[in-house]
Structures are given as structure tokens and as C-alpha cells.
Design an enzyme around this catalytic site. Sequence first.
Site, PDB file in Angstrom:
ATOM      1  N   GLY A 232      21.151  76.091  34.791  1.00  0.00           N
ATOM      2  CA  GLY A 232      21.898  76.644  33.554  1.00  0.00           C
ATOM      3  C   GLY A 232      21.112  77.720  33.051  1.00  0.00           C
ATOM      4  O   GLY A 232      20.161  78.160  33.436  1.00  0.00           O
TER       5      GLY A 232
ATOM      6  N   VAL B 235      23.617  63.641  36.821  1.00  0.00           N
ATOM      7  CA  VAL B 235      22.872  62.877  35.991  1.00  0.00           C
ATOM      8  C   VAL B 235      23.547  61.578  35.447  1.00  0.00           C
ATOM      9  O   VAL B 235      22.973  60.760  35.027  1.00  0.00           O
ATOM     10  CB  VAL B 235      22.279  63.414  34.758  1.00  0.00           C
ATOM     11  CG1 VAL B 235      21.357  64.777  35.123  1.00  0.00           C
ATOM     12  CG2 VAL B 235      23.140  64.159  33.951  1.00  0.00           C
TER      13      VAL B 235
ATOM     14  N   TYR C 213      16.011  58.694  40.920  1.00  0.00           N
ATOM     15  CA  TYR C 213      14.646  57.830  41.125  1.00  0.00           C
ATOM     16  C   TYR C 213      13.661  59.172  41.560  1.00  0.00           C
ATOM     17  O   TYR C 213      13.596  59.422  42.979  1.00  0.00           O
ATOM     18  CB  TYR C 213      14.645  56.491  42.133  1.00  0.00           C
ATOM     19  CG  TYR C 213      15.369  55.599  41.419  1.00  0.00           C
ATOM     20  CD1 TYR C 213      14.714  54.709  40.525  1.00  0.00           C
ATOM     21  CD2 TYR C 213      16.860  55.334  41.609  1.00  0.00           C
ATOM     22  CE1 TYR C 213      15.253  53.625  39.985  1.00  0.00           C
ATOM     23  CE2 TYR C 213      17.370  54.426  40.837  1.00  0.00           C
ATOM     24  CZ  TYR C 213      16.768  53.525  40.022  1.00  0.00           C
ATOM     25  OH  TYR C 213      17.100  52.438  39.340  1.00  0.00           O
TER      26      TYR C 213
ATOM     27  N   LYS D 157      11.636  55.503  31.091  1.00  0.00           N
ATOM     28  CA  LYS D 157      10.798  54.059  30.576  1.00  0.00           C
ATOM     29  C   LYS D 157      10.126  53.737  31.972  1.00  0.00           C
ATOM     30  O   LYS D 157       8.881  53.082  31.729  1.00  0.00           O
ATOM     31  CB  LYS D 157      12.108  53.192  30.361  1.00  0.00           C
ATOM     32  CG  LYS D 157      11.742  51.765  29.918  1.00  0.00           C
ATOM     33  CD  LYS D 157      13.114  50.816  29.588  1.00  0.00           C
ATOM     34  CE  LYS D 157      13.025  49.607  30.305  1.00  0.00           C
ATOM     35  NZ  LYS D 157      14.368  49.072  30.307  1.00  0.00           N
TER      36      LYS D 157
ATOM     37  N   TYR E  51      31.954  66.727  23.281  1.00  0.00           N
ATOM     38  CA  TYR E  51      30.561  67.292  23.265  1.00  0.00           C
ATOM     39  C   TYR E  51      29.937  66.716  21.919  1.00  0.00           C
ATOM     40  O   TYR E  51      28.885  66.217  22.154  1.00  0.00           O
ATOM     41  CB  TYR E  51      30.989  68.622  23.237  1.00  0.00           C
ATOM     42  CG  TYR E  51      29.396  69.291  23.087  1.00  0.00           C
ATOM     43  CD1 TYR E  51      28.667  69.638  24.223  1.00  0.00           C
ATOM     44  CD2 TYR E  51      28.871  70.167  22.125  1.00  0.00           C
ATOM     45  CE1 TYR E  51      27.368  70.332  24.412  1.00  0.00           C
ATOM     46  CE2 TYR E  51      27.980  70.868  22.054  1.00  0.00           C
ATOM     47  CZ  TYR E  51      27.019  71.074  23.278  1.00  0.00           C
ATOM     48  OH  TYR E  51      25.991  71.766  23.369  1.00  0.00           O
TER      49      TYR E  51
ATOM     50  N   LYS F 256      26.789  64.152  22.199  1.00  0.00           N
ATOM     51  CA  LYS F 256      25.492  64.472  21.956  1.00  0.00           C
ATOM     52  C   LYS F 256      24.907  63.478  20.768  1.00  0.00           C
ATOM     53  O   LYS F 256      23.752  63.306  20.780  1.00  0.00           O
ATOM     54  CB  LYS F 256      25.552  65.897  21.432  1.00  0.00           C
ATOM     55  CG  LYS F 256      25.693  66.745  22.538  1.00  0.00           C
ATOM     56  CD  LYS F 256      24.353  66.870  23.553  1.00  0.00           C
ATOM     57  CE  LYS F 256      24.587  68.261  24.324  1.00  0.00           C
ATOM     58  NZ  LYS F 256      23.195  68.432  25.269  1.00  0.00           N
TER      59      LYS F 256
HETATM   60  P1  NAD Z   1      24.460  75.752  30.839  1.00  0.00           P
HETATM   61  O1  NAD Z   1      26.031  75.122  30.876  1.00  0.00           O
HETATM   62  O2  NAD Z   1      24.457  77.067  31.067  1.00  0.00           O
HETATM   63  O3  NAD Z   1      23.513  74.616  31.417  1.00  0.00           O
HETATM   64  C1  NAD Z   1      24.176  73.178  31.486  1.00  0.00           C
HETATM   65  C2  NAD Z   1      23.536  72.963  32.881  1.00  0.00           C
HETATM   66  O4  NAD Z   1      23.748  71.644  32.969  1.00  0.00           O
HETATM   67  C3  NAD Z   1      24.343  73.619  33.911  1.00  0.00           C
HETATM   68  O5  NAD Z   1      23.506  74.295  35.200  1.00  0.00           O
HETATM   69  C4  NAD Z   1      25.071  72.606  34.572  1.00  0.00           C
HETATM   70  O6  NAD Z   1      25.552  72.442  35.968  1.00  0.00           O
HETATM   71  C5  NAD Z   1      24.333  71.159  34.442  1.00  0.00           C
HETATM   72  N1  NAD Z   1      25.126  70.025  34.321  1.00  0.00           N
HETATM   73  C6  NAD Z   1      26.484  69.749  33.520  1.00  0.00           C
HETATM   74  N2  NAD Z   1      26.635  68.561  33.805  1.00  0.00           N
HETATM   75  C7  NAD Z   1      25.909  68.098  34.750  1.00  0.00           C
HETATM   76  C8  NAD Z   1      25.443  66.931  35.482  1.00  0.00           C
HETATM   77  N3  NAD Z   1      26.570  65.890  35.052  1.00  0.00           N
HETATM   78  N4  NAD Z   1      24.460  66.316  36.072  1.00  0.00           N
HETATM   79  C9  NAD Z   1      23.700  67.528  36.535  1.00  0.00           C
HETATM   80  N5  NAD Z   1      23.727  68.649  35.748  1.00  0.00           N
HETATM   81  C10 NAD Z   1      24.755  69.164  35.012  1.00  0.00           C
HETATM   82  O7  NAD Z   1      24.206  75.534  29.080  1.00  0.00           O
HETATM   83  P2  NAD Z   1      23.109  75.927  28.423  1.00  0.00           P
HETATM   84  O8  NAD Z   1      23.438  76.869  27.209  1.00  0.00           O
HETATM   85  O9  NAD Z   1      21.809  76.241  29.270  1.00  0.00           O
HETATM   86  O10 NAD Z   1      22.653  74.516  27.732  1.00  0.00           O
HETATM   87  C11 NAD Z   1      21.615  73.779  27.989  1.00  0.00           C
HETATM   88  C12 NAD Z   1      21.499  72.554  27.085  1.00  0.00           C
HETATM   89  O11 NAD Z   1      21.284  72.999  25.808  1.00  0.00           O
HETATM   90  C13 NAD Z   1      22.809  71.781  26.887  1.00  0.00           C
HETATM   91  O12 NAD Z   1      22.543  70.469  27.007  1.00  0.00           O
HETATM   92  C14 NAD Z   1      23.498  72.373  25.579  1.00  0.00           C
HETATM   93  O13 NAD Z   1      24.219  71.171  25.124  1.00  0.00           O
HETATM   94  C15 NAD Z   1      22.348  72.694  24.939  1.00  0.00           C
HETATM   95  N6  NAD Z   1      22.638  73.534  23.899  1.00  0.00           N
HETATM   96  C16 NAD Z   1      22.418  74.834  24.297  1.00  0.00           C
HETATM   97  C17 NAD Z   1      23.023  75.746  23.230  1.00  0.00           C
HETATM   98  C18 NAD Z   1      23.205  77.159  23.179  1.00  0.00           C
HETATM   99  O14 NAD Z   1      23.431  77.883  22.588  1.00  0.00           O
HETATM  100  N7  NAD Z   1      22.885  77.478  24.632  1.00  0.00           N
HETATM  101  C19 NAD Z   1      23.143  75.135  21.668  1.00  0.00           C
HETATM  102  C20 NAD Z   1      23.028  73.868  21.645  1.00  0.00           C
HETATM  103  C21 NAD Z   1      22.710  72.875  22.611  1.00  0.00           C
HETATM  104  N1  UDP Z   2      17.704  54.560  35.861  1.00  0.00           N
HETATM  105  C1  UDP Z   2      17.109  55.748  36.664  1.00  0.00           C
HETATM  106  N2  UDP Z   2      16.139  55.962  37.041  1.00  0.00           N
HETATM  107  C2  UDP Z   2      15.219  55.212  37.109  1.00  0.00           C
HETATM  108  C3  UDP Z   2      15.259  53.876  36.244  1.00  0.00           C
HETATM  109  C4  UDP Z   2      16.426  53.686  35.866  1.00  0.00           C
HETATM  110  O1  UDP Z   2      18.160  56.376  36.969  1.00  0.00           O
HETATM  111  O2  UDP Z   2      14.020  55.339  37.532  1.00  0.00           O
HETATM  112  C5  UDP Z   2      18.649  54.147  35.241  1.00  0.00           C
HETATM  113  C6  UDP Z   2      19.358  52.809  35.898  1.00  0.00           C
HETATM  114  O3  UDP Z   2      20.342  53.032  36.684  1.00  0.00           O
HETATM  115  C7  UDP Z   2      19.438  52.208  34.509  1.00  0.00           C
HETATM  116  C8  UDP Z   2      19.506  53.155  33.460  1.00  0.00           C
HETATM  117  O4  UDP Z   2      18.408  53.998  34.038  1.00  0.00           O
HETATM  118  O5  UDP Z   2      21.047  51.947  34.516  1.00  0.00           O
HETATM  119  C9  UDP Z   2      18.870  52.503  32.383  1.00  0.00           C
HETATM  120  O6  UDP Z   2      17.573  52.115  32.537  1.00  0.00           O
HETATM  121  P1  UDP Z   2      17.179  50.869  31.828  1.00  0.00           P
HETATM  122  O7  UDP Z   2      15.920  50.545  32.569  1.00  0.00           O
HETATM  123  O8  UDP Z   2      16.824  51.125  30.499  1.00  0.00           O
HETATM  124  O9  UDP Z   2      18.227  49.626  31.903  1.00  0.00           O
HETATM  125  P2  UDP Z   2      18.824  48.564  32.775  1.00  0.00           P
HETATM  126  O10 UDP Z   2      18.271  49.039  34.242  1.00  0.00           O
HETATM  127  O11 UDP Z   2      18.202  47.459  32.254  1.00  0.00           O
HETATM  128  O12 UDP Z   2      20.041  48.775  32.558  1.00  0.00           O
END
Ligand code: NAD
Ligand code: UDP
Length: 317
Positions: free
Chosen positions: A11, A58, A63, A104, A144, A148
Site C-alpha cells: 500500500g 490477514v 505462520y 504472542k 473503519y 480501528k
Molecule cells: P492503503 O490502502 O494504500 O494500504 C493498505 C494496504 O493494506 C493495501 O496494500 C491493501 O491491499 C492492504 N490490505 C487491505 N486489506 C488487507 C487484508 N485483509 N489482508 C492483507 N492486506 C490487506 O492505505 P495507507 O494509506 O497506506 O494506510 C496504511 C495503514 O495506515 C492503514 O491501516 C490505515 O488505516 C492507516 N492510516 C493511514 C492514514 C493515511 O492518511 N494514509 C491515516 C490514518 C491511518
Molecule cells: N495466529 C496466527 N499465527 C500464529 C499464532 C496465532 O495467525 O503464529 C492466530 C491464530 O489463528 C489465533 C489468533 O492468532 O486465532 C490469536 O492467537 P492467540 O494465541 O492469541 O489465541 P488462540 O490461539 O488461543 O485463539
Amino acid sequence: MKRILVTGGSGFLGSHLCKKLLEIGNDVLSVDNYFTGRKENIAHLFGNPYFEVIRHDVTFPLYVEVDEIYNLACPASPIHYQFDPVQTTKTSVHGAINMLGLAKRLKAKILQASTSEVYGDPQEHPQSESYWGHVNPVGIRSCYDEGKRCAETLFFDYYRQHKLRIKVARIFNTYGPRMHPNDGRVVSNLIIQAVQNKPITIYGDGAQTRSFCYVDDQIEALIRLMNSPDDLIGPINLGNPTETSILELVQTIIELTGSSSSLEYQELPSDDPRRRCPDISQAKEKLGWEPTVPLKEGLTKTIEYFEELLKKGEHPA
Ligand code: NAD
Ligand code: UDP
Ligand code: UDP
């Protein structure tokens, strides 16, 4: 050499962060699902043997083995985060749980990219970290804002319950090269309209304010925060305290581009905050940081970037 995970690494902010972290000698892993990110943003890093990329959402567990995590994954522009609001909340909340679970297991330090939106349409001005905010829980921005806010809650609960090393940054409007040309945010919209001499869209009367931080200043602040002592957990405001109305921004962009654009007033979207300006006294005192790039200088660099993009034909219809 530290192994650092950047979620949202392709991003706008993520790509600048990856670049800087590589420059200062780290091994960087970018994780992104390319919802709003672009491979073009990180293409210049592909030849670097210390840079790695995973396509991953995400909201699903991840892992990998790293020492630090910057959690930036989440669309940031209103039109993008409102496109699939349920996914936006999932990204903030499930994404935070997964990244906190990862931190963690690894005993890794983790930084959350939170936002000035946690203050909503603020009734205190400027906003300091002690202000709890004025947020509509059921409006079009809520996916949003509340996502957040919940992520911040999770970070603090993992800190209290699991003794995680956390850092929560409240980022205020940040702009610069590599903003998505179609993301509808005010700086990119206005510049693209101005350089094409198309009508400039002003939502409402343009008297609403934001405080615009240049991306290099923001990246510096995020890295300083990550590297600060463990007892500095935030939340901490990171942004530029120079408050600017949208009309002032329009005038500056017209001046810098020499544009002949007309002004087109449109309806103000609901819940659009009227004023926003960070109190950055904590960042100044605890990180020794404050923005150094004036608005005109940052806008000039951003204008150059978008002019180049338009020349290459990568521009919105
Ligand atoms: P952006 O949209 O350019 O970047 C966000 C990135 O996250 C993108 O590359 C997108 O593809 C990725 N993404 C979205 N959902 C995802 C998911 N589920 N799994 C994996 N990747 C995912 O925005 P940005 O301006 O670079 O913002 C980055 C972070 O900073 C964000 O969390 C945003 O909330 C925070 N933020 C930015 C601003 C700003 O003014 N730019 C202000 C406040 C907070
Ligand atoms: N998790 C992950 N990567 C790791 C360890 C955990 O993505 O290396 C994820 C896992 O799927 C879990 C979440 O993180 O649902 C929260 O983990 P936590 O250990 O806090 O809680 P629990 O596993 O007990 O739900
Ligand atoms: N805005 C505008 N014209 C545009 C895009 C945005 O007047 O073409 C306004 C918008 O209504 C808001 C401000 O500019 O008041 C900042 O909008 P942006 O979407 O960049 O960020 P946010 O509202 O999340 O701070």
C-alpha cells in the site's frame, strides 16, 4: 539484522515503510492481499535479496518467523473501506487478532497503524490522546472507525493479559507519492483533477479542515515509535499539526500546478469530520519527532509523482 513483517506492505504507507526498513539494514517481509495495494509500489524492491513478499489476507492466520510486526493492512480511503464494509471490520479486527496471536507466539514487538478516525467528528480541538472521541457506531464510516477502535482495544488487552510489547500509532492524514490514483482521498483527487484542468471537487463548503503530513515524516515517526523503549506503548498521535481547510488546500494545489480548473461543489458525505488537527506534544517529547516537510514542498513532490503517472497512462478514467 532484524526480520520485520509489514502487513499492507504494498500500500501507500506500507511501500514507503518497506523501502526505509530495507535501507537501514533490515530483512523485510511484506504481506498484502492487493485490495488497495499495487505491485508497482514495491516493484523497485523486488531485486533486493532481503525483501520478500507473500500474497495473504490477514483475516486468516499467518505462520511466519519475524522479530517485529508493523500492522498496516487495512484500506484507508473512505471509498475503498466503504466498498466492502464487512471486510473492512474483519480486516481491522480479525487481522489484529491474528497479528497479535502471531506476535504472542513469537514474543515479537508489534505496532498498530491506528488512526485519527478513532476521534470521529471530534468535539475537542486539537485532539490529544486522552480524548475518547465522538464516533457514530452505525454510520457509513463506522466499519473503519469502530474497527480501528476495536483493534486498539485488542492491542491493549494483549498487552495487559499476555504482556505483549505493543505500540499504537494514531496516524493523521498522510499524503505523498504512491497514494492510489483512484482512491478518492482529497490530496490525490485534487492533484489529478488540477493537472488535467478538470473541475475540482469540493465536498460541502470546503471549510472543513485536515492536517496533512508528508509521507517521509510519517515513516520516520513510525520507525522511531517502534524503536522506542518498551514502556512507550501509546496511543500516540503522529501527524502534522498545521491545520488546513479544504479550500486552502485547493488554492495551494491550483497555485502549484498553474491549473485552470473550475471548482465543483458537491454534497458533504455523512459523518465527515468538520475539524481535525493533532496535538503532537507527546510525539515531540517522547520521540523527539515533529514533521519537517512543509505542505507546499510535499505537494510539489506529490504533483510530480502524479504527473509522471498520468504520462504513463496510469490514471483514472
Ligand atoms: P492503503 O490502502 O494504500 O494500504 C493498505 C494496504 O493494506 C493495501 O496494500 C491493501 O491491499 C492492504 N490490505 C487491505 N486489506 C488487507 C487484508 N485483509 N489482508 C492483507 N492486506 C490487506 O492505505 P495507507 O494509506 O497506506 O494506510 C496504511 C495503514 O495506515 C492503514 O491501516 C490505515 O488505516 C492507516 N492510516 C493511514 C492514514 C493515511 O492518511 N494514509 C491515516 C490514518 C491511518
Ligand atoms: N495466529 C496466527 N499465527 C500464529 C499464532 C496465532 O495467525 O503464529 C492466530 C491464530 O489463528 C489465533 C489468533 O492468532 O486465532 C490469536 O492467537 P492467540 O494465541 O492469541 O489465541 P488462540 O490461539 O488461543 O485463539
Ligand atoms: N474531500 C473533498 N473533495 C474530494 C475528496 C475529499 O472535498 O475530492 C474532502 C472530504 O469530504 C473530507 C476531506 O476532503 O472532508 C478529506 O477527505 P479524505 O477522504 O482525504 O480523508 P478523511 O475524510 O478520511 O480525512
